[in-house]
Scaffold this motif. Structure first.
Motif, PDB file in Angstrom:
ATOM      1  N   ASN A 132     -32.513   0.597 -23.328  1.00  0.00           N
ATOM      2  CA  ASN A 132     -33.003  -0.431 -22.412  1.00  0.00           C
ATOM      3  C   ASN A 132     -34.351  -0.907 -22.947  1.00  0.00           C
ATOM      4  OD1 ASN A 132     -35.076   1.282 -21.386  1.00  0.00           O
ATOM      5  ND2 ASN A 132     -33.749   2.077 -19.765  1.00  0.00           N
ATOM      6  N   TYR A 181     -26.478  -3.001 -22.049  1.00  0.00           N
ATOM      7  CA  TYR A 181     -27.582  -2.396 -22.804  1.00  0.00           C
ATOM      8  C   TYR A 181     -27.714  -3.031 -24.186  1.00  0.00           C
ATOM      9  CZ  TYR A 181     -28.325   1.368 -19.448  1.00  0.00           C
ATOM     10  OH  TYR A 181     -28.643   2.083 -18.322  1.00  0.00           O
ATOM     11  N   LYS A 203     -24.515  -6.053 -14.191  1.00  0.00           N
ATOM     12  CA  LYS A 203     -25.952  -6.026 -14.504  1.00  0.00           C
ATOM     13  C   LYS A 203     -26.161  -5.834 -15.995  1.00  0.00           C
ATOM     14  CE  LYS A 203     -28.920  -2.504 -13.324  1.00  0.00           C
ATOM     15  NZ  LYS A 203     -29.476  -1.609 -12.303  1.00  0.00           N
ATOM     16  N   LYS A 210     -29.353  -5.576 -19.269  1.00  0.00           N
ATOM     17  CA  LYS A 210     -30.744  -5.287 -19.584  1.00  0.00           C
ATOM     18  C   LYS A 210     -31.432  -6.530 -20.131  1.00  0.00           C
ATOM     19  CE  LYS A 210     -30.353  -1.099 -18.319  1.00  0.00           C
ATOM     20  NZ  LYS A 210     -31.017  -0.700 -17.066  1.00  0.00           N
ATOM     21  N   ASP A 257     -32.228  -6.440 -15.530  1.00  0.00           N
ATOM     22  CA  ASP A 257     -33.071  -5.259 -15.341  1.00  0.00           C
ATOM     23  C   ASP A 257     -34.037  -5.114 -16.517  1.00  0.00           C
ATOM     24  OD1 ASP A 257     -34.166  -2.793 -14.828  1.00  0.00           O
ATOM     25  OD2 ASP A 257     -32.260  -1.698 -14.793  1.00  0.00           O
ATOM     26  N   ASN A 267     -36.432  -2.765 -16.650  1.00  0.00           N
ATOM     27  CA  ASN A 267     -36.828  -1.353 -16.788  1.00  0.00           C
ATOM     28  C   ASN A 267     -38.343  -1.129 -16.864  1.00  0.00           C
ATOM     29  OD1 ASN A 267     -33.769  -1.199 -18.011  1.00  0.00           O
ATOM     30  ND2 ASN A 267     -34.409   0.650 -16.927  1.00  0.00           N
ATOM     31  N   GLU A 288     -34.782  -7.091 -11.712  1.00  0.00           N
ATOM     32  CA  GLU A 288     -35.065  -5.674 -11.412  1.00  0.00           C
ATOM     33  C   GLU A 288     -36.195  -5.074 -12.235  1.00  0.00           C
ATOM     34  OE1 GLU A 288     -31.539  -3.230 -11.149  1.00  0.00           O
ATOM     35  OE2 GLU A 288     -32.545  -1.493 -12.038  1.00  0.00           O
ATOM     36  N   GLU A 297     -36.201   2.722  -8.552  1.00  0.00           N
ATOM     37  CA  GLU A 297     -35.504   3.872  -9.153  1.00  0.00           C
ATOM     38  C   GLU A 297     -36.472   4.891  -9.740  1.00  0.00           C
ATOM     39  OE1 GLU A 297     -33.473   1.381 -12.272  1.00  0.00           O
ATOM     40  OE2 GLU A 297     -34.069   3.035 -13.567  1.00  0.00           O
ATOM     41  N   HIS A 337     -30.003   3.528  -7.394  1.00  0.00           N
ATOM     42  CA  HIS A 337     -29.792   3.750  -8.830  1.00  0.00           C
ATOM     43  C   HIS A 337     -28.929   4.990  -9.031  1.00  0.00           C
ATOM     44  CE1 HIS A 337     -31.140   6.207 -12.338  1.00  0.00           C
ATOM     45  NE2 HIS A 337     -31.179   5.057 -12.985  1.00  0.00           N
ATOM     46  N   GLU A 372     -24.889   1.706  -7.260  1.00  0.00           N
ATOM     47  CA  GLU A 372     -24.705   1.348  -8.670  1.00  0.00           C
ATOM     48  C   GLU A 372     -23.499   2.091  -9.234  1.00  0.00           C
ATOM     49  OE1 GLU A 372     -28.184   2.231 -11.074  1.00  0.00           O
ATOM     50  OE2 GLU A 372     -27.511   0.832 -12.620  1.00  0.00           O
ATOM     51  N   TYR A 414     -21.776   2.912 -13.418  1.00  0.00           N
ATOM     52  CA  TYR A 414     -21.814   2.645 -14.862  1.00  0.00           C
ATOM     53  C   TYR A 414     -20.409   2.919 -15.385  1.00  0.00           C
ATOM     54  CZ  TYR A 414     -26.759   3.984 -14.069  1.00  0.00           C
ATOM     55  OH  TYR A 414     -28.033   4.132 -13.591  1.00  0.00           O
TER      56      TYR A 414
HETATM   57  O1  LIG Z   1     -31.372   2.145 -18.140  1.00  0.00           O
HETATM   58  C1  LIG Z   1     -31.667   2.896 -17.204  1.00  0.00           C
HETATM   59  O2  LIG Z   1     -32.606   3.725 -17.256  1.00  0.00           O
HETATM   60  C2  LIG Z   1     -30.880   2.825 -15.950  1.00  0.00           C
HETATM   61  C3  LIG Z   1     -31.349   1.762 -15.043  1.00  0.00           C
HETATM   62  O3  LIG Z   1     -32.411   1.203 -15.139  1.00  0.00           O
HETATM   63  C4  LIG Z   1     -30.448   1.326 -13.979  1.00  0.00           C
HETATM   64  O4  LIG Z   1     -29.370   1.878 -13.875  1.00  0.00           O
HETATM   65  O5  LIG Z   1     -30.848   0.453 -13.223  1.00  0.00           O
END
Ligand SMILES: O=C([O-])CC(=O)C(=O)O
Ligand SMILES: [Mg+2]
Length: 387
Positions: A19, A154, A180, A182, A211, A213, A237, A263, A320, A339, A341
């Motif tokens: 990320n 990602y 979502k 990154k 996101d 991060n 985010e 998160e 999260h 969420e 994944y």
């Molecule tokens: O990539 C990460 O650390 C996970 C993250 O932010 C998410 O799931 O929102």
């Protein structure tokens, strides 16, 4: 009734993804089993937990502090007033004995992992799915249908925009309608190109969240806000450092659409500071506190009380972590969803076998406890630790 052992092991959950802040090539998680002397359906009740993802295994803290506080306590001090079950609140206080306030660090991850296993055991002793037990506890109606979104997108060696589109298409094919990705790990121009590719791919079939991060300083966060506000995004985010509430508040002057964060806030006090000082808007923004990282459900109940005091509905929470613990909290206590994944952090994340995403929602099966027994690859590694 007593806890006879607390077992822990660190497991790899590595993957070659990145990320804007970290890569996951050495990521680990703690797996915990709380072994009781209670028998249900001919089997010893063992509660299981793991620490979500993103903060590494916490074996040192569990072994050196929290496990022994539980095992050395008078067993009668850890059960409820009627003597019919373990009491997660009393166990939590026992774990936190001689811990100073503030400076939450990552002890909250160690405690959150054990707390997950305690609630799993308690709901199994009760003979109910955790979400039903929580709804009963609060005098509410459970809603087994829970919104879930697909997190991914990602940065990945060799991954171009066509691979990113293909990944997102895969989520739509699996029934998701919010995805979502990154941002912040490339230049703003490159990220704009990635976002436009994904939007072109998903069209009107789904919405996109992005996101960062926690990567951006104020200036970069604002530059991205000015770029992002022209796209129909679900949310923007974790823009800046998770503890920089003034930055979060400042961004809201440049970004009207929903934002999300939380998160990496690990206590109800941190959550309260976010609501006090972060300029978050109760009518549109999302709160992503992950109980597994933040002292568990005992603490998350306090966080929900803070939300109530500040006029926030639990439906603004979409945690999260993509684990079944938060699915239970969502179904039992009325959170806005969870969420997930679809391709990462296996076997820990995800849903019990046979649970499918339909129109962006799953339906919770009626399994006692958190429901880990319904996920065959996960319960296999859990039972290797203890059963
Ligand atoms: O990539 C990460 O650390 C996970 C993250 O932010 C998410 O799931 O929102
Ligand atoms: Mg995030």
């Amino acid at each position: 009734m007593r806890i006879v052992d607390v077992c822990e092991v660190t497991k790899p959950i590595a993957s070659p993804i990145r990320n804007a802040y970290i890569d996951f090539s050495k990521m680990t998680a703690s797996l915990v089993a709380v072994v009781t002397d209670v028998v249900r359906d001919g089997r010893r009740v063992v509660g299981y937990g793991f620490n979500s993802n993103g903060r590494y295994g916490q074996g040192g803290l569990i072994r050196e502090r929290f496990k022994d506080r539980i095992l050395q306590a008078d067993p009668n001090s850890l059960i409820n007033d009627t003597g019919t079950n373990l009491d997660p609140h009393k166990i939590w206080s026992t774990m936190m004995m001689n811990e100073k306030p503030g400076g939450h660090g990552e002890r909250s991850v160690a405690v959150g992992t054990i707390d997950m296993a305690i609630w799993d055991a308690v709901a199994k002793i009760e003979g109910k799915p955790l979400f039903r037990m929580l709804a009963d506890m609060k005098g509410r109606e459970a809603n087994p249908r829970v919104f879930v979104y697909a997190a991914g997108g990602y940065y990945y060696p060799g991954k171009d925009n066509s691979a990113l589109r293909k990944e997102m298409r895969g989520y739509l094919d699996r029934g998701y309608n919010v995805v979502k990705m990154k941002i912040g790990g490339a230049s703003i121009d490159e990220d704009r190109g990635r976002i436009e590719s994904v939007l072109e791919e998903i069209g009107s079939e789904a919405k996109l969240a992005v996101d960062a991060n926690g990567r951006f300083d104020l200036e970069t966060g604002i530059a991205y806000a000015k770029m992002l506000r022209y796209y129909p995004l679900s949310w923007y985010e974790e823009i800046g450092d998770p503890l920089d509430y003034a930055l979060q508040a400042a961004i809201s002057e440049f970004y009207d659409a929903p934002m999300a964060t939380g998160e990496n806030l690990f206590s109800h006090q941190d959550a309260r500071n976010l609501l006090r000082y972060g300029g978050m808007r109760a009518d549109r923004d999302f709160l992503q506190f992950d109980c597994a990282l933040s002292y568990g459900l005992v603490e998350y109940l306090r966080t929900l009380d803070v939300l109530r005091q500040f006029g926030w509905s639990p439906s603004r929470c979409i945690p999260h972590g993509g684990h079944q613990m938060s699915l239970n909290i969502a179904a039992g206590l009325g959170l806005g969803g969870n969420e997930s994944y679809p391709d990462l952090f296996q076997p820990y994340g995800g849903f019990p076998d046979g649970v499918n995403v339909i129109d962006g929602h799953i339906t919770m099966p009626e399994l006692p406890g958190i429901g880990f027994e319904g996920k065959s690859d996960l319960i296999k590694v859990m039972r290797e630790l203890a059963e």
